[in-house]
Design a protein around this motif. Sequence first.
Motif, short mmCIF file in Angstrom:
data_model
loop_
_atom_site.label_atom_id
_atom_site.label_comp_id
_atom_site.label_asym_id
_atom_site.label_seq_id
_atom_site.Cartn_x
_atom_site.Cartn_y
_atom_site.Cartn_z
N ASP A 201 61.52 -21.89 -30.26
CA ASP A 201 61.37 -21.40 -28.90
C ASP A 201 59.79 -21.52 -28.60
O ASP A 201 59.48 -21.59 -27.46
CB ASP A 201 62.10 -20.04 -28.62
N GLY B 41 59.45 -26.28 -18.73
CA GLY B 41 60.18 -26.92 -19.46
C GLY B 41 59.47 -27.95 -20.13
O GLY B 41 58.20 -28.46 -19.58
N GLY C 274 58.68 -24.98 -28.10
CA GLY C 274 59.31 -25.65 -27.04
C GLY C 274 59.87 -26.90 -27.54
O GLY C 274 59.86 -27.84 -26.90
N ALA D 284 69.25 -24.88 -15.41
CA ALA D 284 69.94 -24.37 -16.44
C ALA D 284 70.22 -22.92 -16.38
O ALA D 284 71.45 -22.60 -16.65
CB ALA D 284 69.31 -24.72 -17.65
N GLN E 196 65.11 -28.81 -14.79
CA GLN E 196 66.32 -28.73 -15.61
C GLN E 196 66.51 -27.33 -16.12
O GLN E 196 67.30 -26.82 -16.00
CB GLN E 196 66.32 -29.76 -16.69
N ASP E 197 65.30 -26.65 -16.44
CA ASP E 197 65.19 -25.26 -16.86
C ASP E 197 65.68 -24.22 -16.08
O ASP E 197 66.36 -23.37 -16.15
CB ASP E 197 64.12 -24.92 -17.51
N TYR F 187 67.20 -15.38 -19.08
CA TYR F 187 67.00 -16.66 -19.33
C TYR F 187 65.57 -17.15 -19.82
O TYR F 187 64.67 -16.80 -18.83
CB TYR F 187 67.36 -17.73 -18.33
N GLN G 102 55.53 -18.42 -22.37
CA GLN G 102 57.00 -18.05 -22.06
C GLN G 102 57.37 -16.89 -21.39
O GLN G 102 56.57 -15.95 -21.30
CB GLN G 102 57.66 -18.07 -23.49
N ALA H 90 62.26 -19.14 -20.12
CA ALA H 90 61.77 -20.44 -19.57
C ALA H 90 60.22 -20.44 -20.22
O ALA H 90 59.80 -19.46 -20.46
CB ALA H 90 61.96 -20.57 -18.38
N THR H 91 59.71 -21.79 -20.37
CA THR H 91 58.29 -21.76 -20.68
C THR H 91 57.43 -22.74 -19.74
O THR H 91 57.87 -23.86 -19.35
CB THR H 91 58.19 -22.51 -22.14
#
Length: 304
Positions: free
Chosen positions: A30, A150, A33, A208, A204-205, A262, A164, A264-265
């Motif tokens: 995580d 992402g 990434g 998602a 995408q992230d 959720y 993050q 995310a980065t």
Amino acid sequence: MDWEELHSNLPSLMTFLTVARLGRFTAAADSLGINHATVSRRINALEKITGQRLLLRSPAGWEITTEGRQVFEIAEEIEHSLAKLVSEQTDAAVTGTVRIGAPEAFTGHIAVPALAHMQDHHPGLDLELFTSTQRARRNRSGLDLEIVVGKPQVPRSWEHPLLQYHLKLYATPEYLKHHRTPARLADLKDHRLNYYVEAILLVQDLDAALAKLPHMRTGISSTNVYAHLTATLEGAGIGLLPDFMAEPHPGLVSVLETEFSYAATFWAVVRQESQRNPAVATVYQALQDYAEKLHSHREGPTVM
């Protein structure tokens, strides 16, 4: 031990360093990434090079072996050398123009305050910020530094996780009083959601994160995250917002935090043609330093 091959295997060394510090493959994945399989593959590659077990599983997680301690010290020396190199590049005054592309939330909450202070020390440096929430372009974009959500896949570029954060659900107490506070995720179907326009959401992230929620009615959809924040503050529905944006607002409370969060980065992407530009290195270091400062003042975003 093949010292030459060990020193040349930088990704595996940095991955080993992260696992050794965090104690878990999943946490290291995580943070960096990457996925769990890549972490495992890199650790196996290092153990093959050294011919030794570097990590052993324990009830508390993965711990360094005696042989691993020596490799850990080598990895730390390399990390310190890289940090010193960047620091030396950024100590001298730099000039020129750096063009940065980043999402609105990152630009407003991180880039602008970080770069405003940095510019005091480098008055000859001009900065141009372009805000958009999209994937990094595979072809040359005209930007010297891109910040994206992402892990990007861009040929001939340097990519590194920067920060993050977590997307969470927020609402005003007044909204929840009039529309009932949801007790479980399934209850969200009775509420409106303030988020991106789903039909044109290309990250995408971020998509998602939305997919993890039950279908909700549309509140105020926008391509701008500040519109999500304002709509939520005005009671237009429940907002799916970055924690570092929402939490400073006393008028918002977290909704179903134990059931939904959720991760995310933000990733930094530097094109090959910009990698040796001292001005770009200066800007990146300013963003990294500010991210560390942000993390030290509150729990939430995690520095990479």
